[in-house]
Design a protein around this motif. Sequence first.
Motif, PDB file in Angstrom:
ATOM      1  N   UNK A  32      -0.641  -1.031  15.584  1.00 16.21           N
ATOM      2  CA  UNK A  32      -0.518  -2.433  15.206  1.00 16.21           C
ATOM      3  C   UNK A  32      -1.298  -2.827  13.963  1.00 16.21           C
ATOM      4  N   UNK A  33      -2.319  -2.041  13.616  1.00 13.97           N
ATOM      5  CA  UNK A  33      -3.189  -2.481  12.525  1.00 13.97           C
ATOM      6  C   UNK A  33      -3.774  -1.281  11.787  1.00 13.97           C
ATOM      7  N   UNK A  59      -6.946  -3.013   1.448  1.00 10.56           N
ATOM      8  CA  UNK A  59      -5.728  -3.554   2.053  1.00 10.56           C
ATOM      9  C   UNK A  59      -5.869  -3.610   3.563  1.00 10.56           C
ATOM     10  N   UNK A  60      -5.137  -4.533   4.160  1.00  7.40           N
ATOM     11  CA  UNK A  60      -5.015  -4.662   5.606  1.00  7.40           C
ATOM     12  C   UNK A  60      -3.538  -4.809   5.915  1.00  7.40           C
ATOM     13  N   UNK A  61      -3.086  -4.127   6.924  1.00  2.00           N
ATOM     14  CA  UNK A  61      -1.680  -4.217   7.330  1.00  2.00           C
ATOM     15  C   UNK A  61      -1.652  -4.529   8.816  1.00  2.00           C
ATOM     16  N   UNK A  62      -1.090  -5.685   9.184  1.00  2.41           N
ATOM     17  CA  UNK A  62      -0.984  -6.116  10.574  1.00  2.41           C
ATOM     18  C   UNK A  62       0.483  -6.036  10.969  1.00  2.41           C
ATOM     19  N   UNK A  63       0.823  -4.998  11.704  1.00  5.64           N
ATOM     20  CA  UNK A  63       2.232  -4.795  12.074  1.00  5.64           C
ATOM     21  C   UNK A  63       2.671  -5.724  13.197  1.00  5.64           C
ATOM     22  N   UNK A  64       1.730  -6.228  13.970  1.00  2.00           N
ATOM     23  CA  UNK A  64       2.069  -7.162  15.031  1.00  2.00           C
ATOM     24  C   UNK A  64       2.558  -8.486  14.434  1.00  2.00           C
ATOM     25  N   UNK A 110       0.800  -1.229   0.000  1.00  2.00           N
ATOM     26  CA  UNK A 110       0.000   0.000   0.000  1.00  2.00           C
ATOM     27  C   UNK A 110       0.827   1.272   0.000  1.00  2.00           C
ATOM     28  N   UNK A 111       1.989   1.287   0.626  1.00  2.00           N
ATOM     29  CA  UNK A 111       2.793   2.509   0.668  1.00  2.00           C
ATOM     30  C   UNK A 111       3.429   2.853  -0.681  1.00  2.00           C
TER      31      UNK A 111
END
Length: 82
Positions: A23-24, A38-43, A9-10
Amino acid sequence: MENYEHIYYLDHPHFTLPGANQWYENGFLFHEGKVYSYEEDRNCQCGKTYSPMEPGEFVLHAEKFQITIPSHFMELLNPSKE
């Protein structure tokens, strides 16, 4: 339906939906004439990109779910014809 193309996404015009935290986050991005969720899960250090939609289909989707589309993103969906 997941899209297994690795679209980060970036690397593309995008906007984040309210509720993001450290985290999300989730939102929508524009890539090659289509709008993707899009979904981004940083955890878990993973992301998903899915549900490509044509711009018109996305606008209807946003209206149905009361999603506010930022002006910079809307310009991508409706480029002015000069």
